[in-house]
Design an enzyme around this catalytic site. Sequence first.
Site, PDB file in Angstrom:
ATOM      1  CE1 TYR A 156      -4.060  39.338  22.325  1.00 10.22           C
ATOM      2  CE2 TYR A 156      -2.555  39.377  24.186  1.00 10.22           C
ATOM      3  CZ  TYR A 156      -3.766  39.018  23.638  1.00 10.22           C
ATOM      4  OH  TYR A 156      -4.706  38.348  24.398  1.00 10.22           O
TER       5      TYR A 156
HETATM    6  P1  NAD Z   1      -9.841  31.997  20.433  1.00  7.45           P
HETATM    7  O1  NAD Z   1      -8.922  32.146  19.285  1.00  7.45           O
HETATM    8  O2  NAD Z   1     -10.123  30.628  20.955  1.00  7.45           O
HETATM    9  O3  NAD Z   1     -11.240  32.719  20.123  1.00  7.45           O
HETATM   10  C1  NAD Z   1     -11.287  33.958  19.481  1.00  7.45           C
HETATM   11  C2  NAD Z   1     -12.493  33.985  18.559  1.00  7.45           C
HETATM   12  O4  NAD Z   1     -12.550  35.279  17.968  1.00  7.45           O
HETATM   13  C3  NAD Z   1     -12.412  32.960  17.410  1.00  7.45           C
HETATM   14  O5  NAD Z   1     -13.602  32.193  17.348  1.00  7.45           O
HETATM   15  C4  NAD Z   1     -12.244  33.823  16.173  1.00  7.45           C
HETATM   16  O6  NAD Z   1     -12.833  33.280  15.003  1.00  7.45           O
HETATM   17  C5  NAD Z   1     -12.927  35.117  16.601  1.00  7.45           C
HETATM   18  N1  NAD Z   1     -12.485  36.275  15.835  1.00  7.45           N
HETATM   19  C6  NAD Z   1     -11.219  36.579  15.434  1.00  7.45           C
HETATM   20  N2  NAD Z   1     -11.224  37.683  14.689  1.00  7.45           N
HETATM   21  C7  NAD Z   1     -12.512  38.098  14.604  1.00  7.45           C
HETATM   22  C8  NAD Z   1     -13.142  39.177  13.939  1.00  7.45           C
HETATM   23  N3  NAD Z   1     -12.453  40.047  13.196  1.00  7.45           N
HETATM   24  N4  NAD Z   1     -14.480  39.327  14.087  1.00  7.45           N
HETATM   25  C9  NAD Z   1     -15.184  38.435  14.825  1.00  7.45           C
HETATM   26  N5  NAD Z   1     -14.644  37.371  15.449  1.00  7.45           N
HETATM   27  C10 NAD Z   1     -13.316  37.221  15.337  1.00  7.45           C
HETATM   28  O7  NAD Z   1      -9.217  32.906  21.587  1.00  7.45           O
HETATM   29  P2  NAD Z   1      -9.465  32.935  23.181  1.00  7.45           P
HETATM   30  O8  NAD Z   1      -8.257  32.406  23.817  1.00  7.45           O
HETATM   31  O9  NAD Z   1     -10.797  32.411  23.539  1.00  7.45           O
HETATM   32  O10 NAD Z   1      -9.437  34.503  23.406  1.00  7.45           O
HETATM   33  C11 NAD Z   1     -10.585  35.225  23.732  1.00  7.45           C
HETATM   34  C12 NAD Z   1     -10.193  36.576  24.279  1.00  7.45           C
HETATM   35  O11 NAD Z   1      -9.400  36.413  25.454  1.00  7.45           O
HETATM   36  C13 NAD Z   1      -9.344  37.413  23.322  1.00  7.45           C
HETATM   37  O12 NAD Z   1      -9.728  38.768  23.457  1.00  7.45           O
HETATM   38  C14 NAD Z   1      -7.937  37.208  23.836  1.00  7.45           C
HETATM   39  O13 NAD Z   1      -7.077  38.262  23.467  1.00  7.45           O
HETATM   40  C15 NAD Z   1      -8.217  37.166  25.316  1.00  7.45           C
HETATM   41  N6  NAD Z   1      -7.169  36.529  26.101  1.00  7.45           N
HETATM   42  C16 NAD Z   1      -6.845  35.232  25.854  1.00  7.45           C
HETATM   43  C17 NAD Z   1      -5.839  34.643  26.594  1.00  7.45           C
HETATM   44  C18 NAD Z   1      -5.414  33.230  26.331  1.00  7.45           C
HETATM   45  O14 NAD Z   1      -4.317  32.875  26.746  1.00  7.45           O
HETATM   46  N7  NAD Z   1      -6.243  32.407  25.710  1.00  7.45           N
HETATM   47  C19 NAD Z   1      -5.183  35.389  27.589  1.00  7.45           C
HETATM   48  C20 NAD Z   1      -5.545  36.706  27.809  1.00  7.45           C
HETATM   49  C21 NAD Z   1      -6.545  37.266  27.059  1.00  7.45           C
END
Ligand code: NAD
Length: 249
Positions: A156
């Site tokens: 990651y």
């Molecule tokens: P989440 O799991 O709530 O949402 C992610 C979405 O991506 C889901 O709906 C999932 O179905 C979709 N997804 C996964 N694989 C996929 C694929 N191959 N093709 C299309 N869609 C796909 O996650 P989130 O927390 O909303 O994260 C969103 C972004 O923010 C991500 O890039 C994550 O790495 C980043 N991020 C999140 C956090 C956190 O703590 N939540 C912190 C830093 C960065």
Amino acid sequence: MQFADRFKGRVAVITGGASGIGFAVAERILGEGGAAAIWDVDAKAGSDAAAKLGRNALAVAVDVSDETSVNQAVAQTVKAFGHIDVLVTSAAITGPNATTWDYPPEKWRQVIDINVNGVYYCCRAIVPYMQAQKYGRIVNIASIAGKEGNPNAPAYSTSKAAVIGLTKSLGKELAKTRITANCVTPAAVKTPIFDQMTQAHIDFMLSKIPMGRFGLVDEVASLVTWLASEECSFSTGAVFDVSGGRATY
Ligand code: NAD
């Protein structure tokens, strides 16, 4: 807070838009007069999200790690809305929590395929449409993990460092156009992505945030929508912090 009509006439593609940060971004863009294509691999969650968001939202089932699927999603979106002005790449997975030497290679490849190659395929497919219309805003969702490298999250952390690098290259390549490409680096925000991590890892991430709390999806969406708006016109190839004080650079 919402800005009236900030996205009037604008069409946004939001990968991972069915959940968490992507959904919060979609809500704001639609609430401010835009339209959004919710690109998600979870077709049911995508169509539920689009139904909740209203008539200017379109659910598109896509696996961002599959170039053909991404190209089909672009065609479907352009057919429905006519153009794409904004790309927000939020789709990602964390992969398991393990040290680098214990990390399963097939899981490593899956994280890189979705989190890095997926962003590349989406940018590659959508930039030409933005170039043709001489306008575009790209916002990639990276992570503080990409700047610092979280222990027990090597794939990651690597993937998010790559998103930062890709954004910096792309921003410079497009700098003479009216297309900007930036990324954001959130610290931990409580969303369904937490289900993929161990409690020990979640506790570690919280312990690193000086504000002593998780971020909120709306706090990230607020920054993302500014970067996705016309008002953000002199920032490109840049990395924007939203980490409750965790980032030191
Ligand atoms: P989440 O799991 O709530 O949402 C992610 C979405 O991506 C889901 O709906 C999932 O179905 C979709 N997804 C996964 N694989 C996929 C694929 N191959 N093709 C299309 N869609 C796909 O996650 P989130 O927390 O909303 O994260 C969103 C972004 O923010 C991500 O890039 C994550 O790495 C980043 N991020 C999140 C956090 C956190 O703590 N939540 C912190 C830093 C960065």
